[in-house]
Design a protein around this motif. Structure first.
Motif, PDB file in Angstrom:
ATOM      1  N   THR A  65      47.343  32.971  36.853  1.00 37.83           N
ATOM      2  CA  THR A  65      45.989  32.643  37.108  1.00 37.83           C
ATOM      3  C   THR A  65      45.991  32.557  38.330  1.00 37.83           C
ATOM      4  N   PRO A  68      40.804  32.792  42.727  1.00 32.93           N
ATOM      5  CA  PRO A  68      40.020  33.822  43.534  1.00 32.93           C
ATOM      6  C   PRO A  68      40.161  33.778  44.997  1.00 32.93           C
ATOM      7  N   ARG A  69      39.607  32.780  45.594  1.00 34.16           N
ATOM      8  CA  ARG A  69      39.457  32.838  47.137  1.00 34.16           C
ATOM      9  C   ARG A  69      40.437  32.428  47.997  1.00 34.16           C
ATOM     10  N   ALA A 114      41.421  37.186  43.673  1.00 37.90           N
ATOM     11  CA  ALA A 114      40.589  37.828  43.085  1.00 37.90           C
ATOM     12  C   ALA A 114      41.098  39.423  42.827  1.00 37.90           C
ATOM     13  N   THR A 115      41.398  39.831  44.216  1.00 33.72           N
ATOM     14  CA  THR A 115      41.808  41.334  44.571  1.00 33.72           C
ATOM     15  C   THR A 115      43.116  41.405  43.565  1.00 33.72           C
ATOM     16  N   THR A 117      44.280  40.138  40.941  1.00 34.97           N
ATOM     17  CA  THR A 117      44.147  40.020  39.648  1.00 34.97           C
ATOM     18  C   THR A 117      43.465  41.154  39.103  1.00 34.97           C
ATOM     19  N   GLN A 118      42.523  41.754  39.841  1.00 37.63           N
ATOM     20  CA  GLN A 118      41.854  42.917  39.478  1.00 37.63           C
ATOM     21  C   GLN A 118      42.868  44.088  39.596  1.00 37.63           C
TER      22      GLN A 118
END
Length: 131
Positions: A65, A68-69, A114-115, A117-118
């Motif tokens: 995890t 994200p930011r 987030a990038t 993780t994607q």
């Protein structure tokens, strides 16, 4: 008496969605690869449970995890335990297999969590993060 299921290399490849070459020339060369239990034709047979344990422990990468930011450098992503070396991220970026950085201030490539993780979700061998 019920025999435990056994698999040969072509069945292992099919079950795990990889080539037979990956099974015989990569996985089977790993020091932790299980011992065969028998032979079927020209192939060695392996206990299905032993193969599943090997794949879980040595092939699949546990999803991590990321915030994200938060912006991460390639080294910080490696240090976060994503299962990919910073050098691989840099090489994949050059080859167009890793997304362009979200920020390049100061000459350092950085990606939002987030990038990253994607990008990881599209790579083979990653489990979904537990909810």
């Amino acid at each position: 008496m019920v025999d435990r299921p056994r698999l040969i290399a072509p069945e292992i490849a099919e079950q795990y969605g990889v080539s037979i070459h990956t099974v015989t020339k990569t996985w089977a060369q790993h020091p932790a690869w299980p011992d065969h239990v028998d032979k079927r034709g020209r192939y060695k047979e392996y206990a299905a449970r032993d193969i599943a344990d090997f794949v879980r422990d040595h092939v699949e990468r546990q999803a991590v995890t990321l915030e994200p930011r938060r912006l991460y450098t390639a080294q910080q992503l490696e240090d976060a335990g994503i299962g990919i070396k910073a050098g691989t991220i840099r090489a994949d970026l050059t080859r167009g297999r890793w997304p362009k950085p979200d920020d390049t201030e100061g000459g350092a490539n950085r990606w939002f969590g987030a990038t990253a993780t994607q990008a990881l979700a599209t790579r083979r061998g990653y489990r979904k993060a537990d909810s």
